[in-house]
Design an enzyme around this catalytic site. Sequence first.
Site, short mmCIF file in Angstrom:
data_model
loop_
_atom_site.label_atom_id
_atom_site.label_comp_id
_atom_site.label_asym_id
_atom_site.label_seq_id
_atom_site.Cartn_x
_atom_site.Cartn_y
_atom_site.Cartn_z
N HIS A 179 30.32 36.05 -4.64
CA HIS A 179 30.25 35.39 -3.33
C HIS A 179 30.47 33.88 -3.45
CE1 HIS A 179 25.90 34.82 -4.37
NE2 HIS A 179 26.04 33.70 -3.66
N ASP B 224 28.48 41.74 -7.51
CA ASP B 224 28.61 40.34 -7.13
C ASP B 224 28.83 39.49 -8.39
OD1 ASP B 224 28.57 37.94 -5.82
OD2 ASP B 224 26.44 38.00 -5.29
N SER C 242 22.97 30.18 -6.44
CA SER C 242 23.95 31.26 -6.56
C SER C 242 24.87 31.07 -7.76
CB SER C 242 24.83 31.30 -5.30
OG SER C 242 24.20 31.98 -4.26
#
Length: 277
Positions: free
Chosen positions: A78, A127, A230
């Site tokens: 992402h 991911d 992230s």
Amino acid sequence: MKLFTFLTIAIAFASAKSGTKIGLRTFHRPNPRIINGDDAAKGQFPYQISYQWGILGLHEHVCGGSILSPTFILTAGHCVTEVPSQGEHRIVAGITELNEQNNERQEIQVVEKIVHPDFNGGVGPNDIALLKLATPLEFGDLVQPVVLPEAGSEPTGDSVLTGWGSTSTTIIPSLPNHLQTATVPILSYDDCKKAVDALLDENQEDPLSEVSNVCTAPLSKGESACLGDSGGPLAQNGTIVGIVSWGFVPCSYPEAPSVYTKVSNFVDFIKEHVHDL
């Protein structure tokens, strides 16, 4: 509470206990720093990089990442799909503070982004992504690769989270420079699933995957990943076991796990593309 990918520029979210579907809130800029972590020492985590996006030479940290080889970085899928494709994409290695200038600081443009073919964007399994660099990194005391885990292995015990992710338990911005670190215990899949299911609306699909994910739990201080972490590493003795993927906001909620991509299940994907390990 809301379910978020821990990204700074574009945040995929689903509302816990509300039934809101996963969507995007673009160009929201929360504060990047780990919740209740400690300052990392200089050179303590030489595999950690800052993935940055910018326009007209002005860059900001959007994700973390880990050095795999001289020319490849490991990050979350992402961090590619939810960051604008236009603009300048680069990594910065050899730093502990985002604005730090030292002899080993290296700023290198990203020339190729390889997202796992089964990643569908937002909050979900698979991911993981690779960033190919325009020129090789020069390894030194402050710049070193992370170690890959054995394929198919299951991480247990304590692990070390690092990143420039949010320290706030609200969405009020706070933008520190210093890399943070926290030691957090790995949860079993069953315990993680119970915790996630308890926080989601009964009509909302559970994005957790036993094959794809590993989780950690906050300790007494509420240590957890948060917005801005992230793509960053969860490691054990220099071996990367997880990539920061998603969790719940407000961060450090006592019953809310942080969820990572389980790297051991993607070793073949990594080796297929990275030829200078």
